[in-house]
Design a protein around this motif. Structure first.
Motif, PDB file in Angstrom:
ATOM      1  N   THR A 133     -32.128  -8.172  -2.570  1.00 15.44           N
ATOM      2  CA  THR A 133     -33.479  -7.711  -2.229  1.00 15.44           C
ATOM      3  C   THR A 133     -33.491  -6.203  -1.989  1.00 15.44           C
ATOM      4  OG1 THR A 133     -34.009  -9.843  -1.245  1.00 15.44           O
ATOM      5  CG2 THR A 133     -35.389  -7.983  -0.610  1.00 15.44           C
ATOM      6  N   GLY A 134     -32.452  -5.699  -1.338  1.00 18.24           N
ATOM      7  CA  GLY A 134     -32.366  -4.261  -1.123  1.00 18.24           C
ATOM      8  C   GLY A 134     -32.342  -3.509  -2.434  1.00 18.24           C
ATOM      9  N   GLU A 135     -31.574  -4.014  -3.374  1.00 24.34           N
ATOM     10  CA  GLU A 135     -31.519  -3.362  -4.681  1.00 24.34           C
ATOM     11  C   GLU A 135     -32.887  -3.392  -5.364  1.00 24.34           C
ATOM     12  OE1 GLU A 135     -29.363  -1.621  -6.237  1.00 24.34           O
ATOM     13  OE2 GLU A 135     -30.028  -1.699  -8.317  1.00 24.34           O
ATOM     14  N   VAL A 136     -33.559  -4.537  -5.270  1.00 24.18           N
ATOM     15  CA  VAL A 136     -34.896  -4.650  -5.860  1.00 24.18           C
ATOM     16  C   VAL A 136     -35.854  -3.690  -5.170  1.00 24.18           C
ATOM     17  CG1 VAL A 136     -36.876  -6.175  -6.158  1.00 24.18           C
ATOM     18  CG2 VAL A 136     -34.562  -7.021  -6.615  1.00 24.18           C
ATOM     19  N   MET A 137     -35.759  -3.592  -3.848  1.00 26.65           N
ATOM     20  CA  MET A 137     -36.666  -2.728  -3.099  1.00 26.65           C
ATOM     21  C   MET A 137     -36.558  -1.277  -3.526  1.00 26.65           C
ATOM     22  SD  MET A 137     -37.450  -3.597   0.805  1.00 26.65           S
ATOM     23  CE  MET A 137     -35.822  -3.418   1.473  1.00 26.65           C
ATOM     24  N   ARG A 138     -35.355  -0.837  -3.834  1.00 24.48           N
ATOM     25  CA  ARG A 138     -35.261   0.574  -4.229  1.00 24.48           C
ATOM     26  C   ARG A 138     -35.426   0.752  -5.728  1.00 24.48           C
ATOM     27  NH1 ARG A 138     -30.112  -0.726  -2.008  1.00 24.48           N
ATOM     28  NH2 ARG A 138     -31.119  -0.412  -0.018  1.00 24.48           N
ATOM     29  N   GLY A 139     -36.104  -0.209  -6.364  1.00 31.26           N
ATOM     30  CA  GLY A 139     -36.485  -0.033  -7.755  1.00 31.26           C
ATOM     31  C   GLY A 139     -35.533  -0.670  -8.735  1.00 31.26           C
ATOM     32  N   GLU A 156     -46.373  -9.743   1.185  1.00 32.39           N
ATOM     33  CA  GLU A 156     -45.503  -8.569   1.261  1.00 32.39           C
ATOM     34  C   GLU A 156     -44.605  -8.451   0.035  1.00 32.39           C
ATOM     35  OE1 GLU A 156     -43.542  -8.641   5.114  1.00 32.39           O
ATOM     36  OE2 GLU A 156     -45.473  -8.967   6.094  1.00 32.39           O
ATOM     37  N   ALA A 157     -44.423  -9.567  -0.650  1.00 36.27           N
ATOM     38  CA  ALA A 157     -43.579  -9.533  -1.841  1.00 36.27           C
ATOM     39  C   ALA A 157     -44.078  -8.501  -2.852  1.00 36.27           C
ATOM     40  CB  ALA A 157     -43.537 -10.917  -2.494  1.00 36.27           C
ATOM     41  N   TYR A 158     -45.386  -8.271  -2.884  1.00 34.90           N
ATOM     42  CA  TYR A 158     -45.912  -7.347  -3.889  1.00 34.90           C
ATOM     43  C   TYR A 158     -45.623  -5.891  -3.544  1.00 34.90           C
ATOM     44  CZ  TYR A 158     -47.687 -11.356  -6.240  1.00 34.90           C
ATOM     45  OH  TYR A 158     -47.742 -12.543  -6.917  1.00 34.90           O
ATOM     46  N   ALA A 159     -45.083  -5.644  -2.356  1.00 37.92           N
ATOM     47  CA  ALA A 159     -44.501  -4.329  -2.069  1.00 37.92           C
ATOM     48  C   ALA A 159     -42.985  -4.391  -2.247  1.00 37.92           C
ATOM     49  CB  ALA A 159     -44.839  -3.885  -0.645  1.00 37.92           C
ATOM     50  N   VAL A 160     -42.367  -5.434  -1.702  1.00 38.07           N
ATOM     51  CA  VAL A 160     -40.909  -5.518  -1.685  1.00 38.07           C
ATOM     52  C   VAL A 160     -40.340  -5.636  -3.091  1.00 38.07           C
ATOM     53  CG1 VAL A 160     -38.973  -6.964  -0.980  1.00 38.07           C
ATOM     54  CG2 VAL A 160     -40.813  -6.473   0.633  1.00 38.07           C
ATOM     55  N   MET A 161     -40.879  -6.564  -3.861  1.00 37.44           N
ATOM     56  CA  MET A 161     -40.302  -6.774  -5.193  1.00 37.44           C
ATOM     57  C   MET A 161     -41.281  -6.336  -6.273  1.00 37.44           C
ATOM     58  SD  MET A 161     -40.460 -10.900  -5.599  1.00 37.44           S
ATOM     59  CE  MET A 161     -41.908 -11.278  -6.594  1.00 37.44           C
ATOM     60  N   ALA A 162     -41.956  -5.220  -5.996  1.00 37.82           N
ATOM     61  CA  ALA A 162     -42.921  -4.718  -6.968  1.00 37.82           C
ATOM     62  C   ALA A 162     -42.253  -4.411  -8.311  1.00 37.82           C
ATOM     63  CB  ALA A 162     -43.608  -3.470  -6.417  1.00 37.82           C
ATOM     64  N   SER A 163     -41.048  -3.868  -8.266  1.00 45.90           N
ATOM     65  CA  SER A 163     -40.398  -3.518  -9.531  1.00 45.90           C
ATOM     66  C   SER A 163     -40.071  -4.778 -10.326  1.00 45.90           C
ATOM     67  CB  SER A 163     -39.136  -2.694  -9.269  1.00 45.90           C
ATOM     68  OG  SER A 163     -38.123  -3.486  -8.687  1.00 45.90           O
ATOM     69  N   GLY A 167     -44.032  -7.636 -17.730  1.00 44.66           N
ATOM     70  CA  GLY A 167     -44.078  -6.791 -18.911  1.00 44.66           C
ATOM     71  C   GLY A 167     -44.826  -5.492 -18.699  1.00 44.66           C
ATOM     72  N   LEU A 168     -44.986  -5.091 -17.450  1.00 40.11           N
ATOM     73  CA  LEU A 168     -45.667  -3.834 -17.153  1.00 40.11           C
ATOM     74  C   LEU A 168     -44.661  -2.693 -17.060  1.00 40.11           C
ATOM     75  CD1 LEU A 168     -48.059  -5.061 -14.304  1.00 40.11           C
ATOM     76  CD2 LEU A 168     -48.675  -4.556 -16.670  1.00 40.11           C
ATOM     77  N   GLY A 169     -45.148  -1.470 -17.241  1.00 34.48           N
ATOM     78  CA  GLY A 169     -44.317  -0.301 -17.027  1.00 34.48           C
ATOM     79  C   GLY A 169     -44.159  -0.031 -15.548  1.00 34.48           C
ATOM     80  N   PRO A 170     -43.191   0.817 -15.206  1.00 36.47           N
ATOM     81  CA  PRO A 170     -42.875   1.049 -13.794  1.00 36.47           C
ATOM     82  C   PRO A 170     -44.033   1.642 -12.997  1.00 36.47           C
ATOM     83  CG  PRO A 170     -41.212   2.009 -15.239  1.00 36.47           C
ATOM     84  CD  PRO A 170     -42.346   1.595 -16.106  1.00 36.47           C
ATOM     85  N   ASP A 171     -45.027   2.219 -13.679  1.00 38.21           N
ATOM     86  CA  ASP A 171     -46.118   2.847 -12.949  1.00 38.21           C
ATOM     87  C   ASP A 171     -47.461   2.167 -13.184  1.00 38.21           C
ATOM     88  OD1 ASP A 171     -44.545   4.874 -11.732  1.00 38.21           O
ATOM     89  OD2 ASP A 171     -44.452   5.882 -13.677  1.00 38.21           O
ATOM     90  N   ASP A 172     -47.461   1.106 -13.993  1.00 38.92           N
ATOM     91  CA  ASP A 172     -48.713   0.383 -14.205  1.00 38.92           C
ATOM     92  C   ASP A 172     -49.140  -0.288 -12.907  1.00 38.92           C
ATOM     93  OD1 ASP A 172     -48.698   1.099 -16.846  1.00 38.92           O
ATOM     94  OD2 ASP A 172     -47.650  -0.706 -17.519  1.00 38.92           O
ATOM     95  N   PRO A 173     -50.436  -0.318 -12.652  1.00 38.56           N
ATOM     96  CA  PRO A 173     -50.894  -0.961 -11.412  1.00 38.56           C
ATOM     97  C   PRO A 173     -50.838  -2.485 -11.526  1.00 38.56           C
ATOM     98  CG  PRO A 173     -52.766  -0.184 -12.696  1.00 38.56           C
ATOM     99  CD  PRO A 173     -51.533   0.268 -13.424  1.00 38.56           C
ATOM    100  N   LEU A 174     -50.558  -3.134 -10.404  1.00 38.39           N
ATOM    101  CA  LEU A 174     -50.630  -4.593 -10.343  1.00 38.39           C
ATOM    102  C   LEU A 174     -52.097  -4.988 -10.148  1.00 38.39           C
ATOM    103  CD1 LEU A 174     -47.486  -5.114  -8.104  1.00 38.39           C
ATOM    104  CD2 LEU A 174     -47.713  -5.785 -10.501  1.00 38.39           C
TER     105      LEU A 174
END
Lengths: 216, 216
Positions: A121-127, B175-182, B189-196
């Motif tokens: 999870t830490g790895e995921v959190m930092r991108g 909170e998952a949508y902040a924690v595991m946003a990447s 299939g979104l880019g790293p900066d596309d909005p959710l």
DNA sequence: ATTCTGTCAAACCATTTGGTCTGACATCCG
DNA sequence: CGGATGTCAGACCAAATGGTTTGACAGAAT
């Protein structure tokens, strides 16, 4: 900072060197996962890993090349265990059987391997800079599961949902019992070392999801 | 490592020193939260915070005393925002109204303040050594919500559930949508900066919870 | 006995870290 | 004007970091 408790290293009879060496690497990785889970790649110190493993820093570097290599190896080790966990899960017994089994396995892993889940999870959190390669394979499994869930909806076995988000939500709930274990214990009035009630957790998540999908 | 992008610091007319000073502290805290979210307390560097804030390390230390103090201040700042978020939420309009509103607010905060949520989650992951004092207050609110949920079940408005675990699960999903946003972006299939898609996420979580509780 | 290989601790090293010191410049107050 | 106060950059420092070197010791092979 107080010296971290060293993991117990079971005594190994001399003479069986290859096995001993392998076991020591496993032991080091286990110690490293705890350190990485707590401090991340940058915050982890090789001295901290050595202390947790109960060996000297020199001995640690006799077995590993660098912190980064150990980190990467631990990550792939974790994803490997994770993939193995879902080998042989029944895909054809319908939503209730599949989801119950899936949720139970995920919760069990979170409770028995919290450090592994936290490090991941830490790895995921930092991108997740080091995970995109790993995810490429895991994305396949995720999309396959999405098609399965979509088919259930087509057959009227469940309410129609976004299959991908459903998986996110199951991951989030089950992994939470590793990620926010300290918060869960505190709010439940448990001590820091009291065990969480696995059966109860599994039952609650399963009921929420099965009802949430209106499983027939 | 590449120099992190400096946050934009809006130009402040000279002469208004008190305001300028306060704004600079806010600016520093915002930069620090990003650094702490990415690297944790130990892994964060004051140089990294200064770079993100676009100021020199000396200037940073002119405004703060130590990394630890800045970390603690950022944490209490976050918990303060968090508590404010739920001021005035309607407790008496029944499960559907309350839960819909609660979920929507949580998701919105995760999407608009991912660094805050990640920093908080990181602190929780490493056992939350600095949060037990904060949690003492938050536990009250949690128990109050538990009683409310229990009352709904008593009235037959929802299926009977463990109210505390239900809250854990809502926290985890939102909170998952902040924690595991990447991870979510990658799997979608979104880019790293596309909005959710906030509305879609809120709708899916709300539907899962309301159906999961068999809200009447 | 000797040599070779694996194992490991102590001392060491270059770099980075959090944080300070010095001193310059600007602004405000008298 | 002159001093007091606030703001800030550059050089600096002690400690900690990741990692290496040296050399010792044990056992197996010769």
């Amino acid at each position: 900072m107080a010296a971290p408790e060293a993991l117990s290293l079971r005594h190994v009879g001399r003479g069986d060197l290859a096995r001993k060496r392998g076991e020591l690497r496993d032991h080091i990785r286990a110690a490293a996962i705890v350190e990485f889970a707590e401090h991340g790649l940058r915050g982890a110190s090789t001295q901290g890993i050595a202390d947790r493993a109960g060996i000297s820093k020199t001995k640690l570097h006799y077995y590993i090349d660098s912190k980064e290599e150990l980190y990467a190896e631990a990550l792939t080790h974790i994803t490997g265990i994770w993939a193995d966990l879902f080998e042989g899960i029944a895909l054809d017994k319908g939503p209730e059987a599949f989801l119950s089994d899936y949720i139970a396995r995920k919760v069990r892993f979170s409770l028995t391997h919290p450090a592994e889940v936290r490090m991941f999870t830490g790895e995921v959190m930092r991108g997740a800079p080091m995970l995109h390669a790993v995810w490429a394979g895991s994305r396949e499994a995720t999309l396959r599961a999405s098609r399965l869930i979509g088919a259930w909806a087509d057959q009227g076995l469940i309410r129609r949902v976004d299959p991908l988000l459903l998986q996110f939500h199951i991951w989030a709930m089950t992994e939470a019992y590793a990620v926010m274990a300290s918060e869960a214990r505190f709010m439940s009035g448990l001590g820091p070392d009291d065990p969480l009630d696995e059966a109860h957790i599994v039952a609650e998540i399963t009921a929420l999801v099965l009802n949430g999908l209106r499983v027939q």
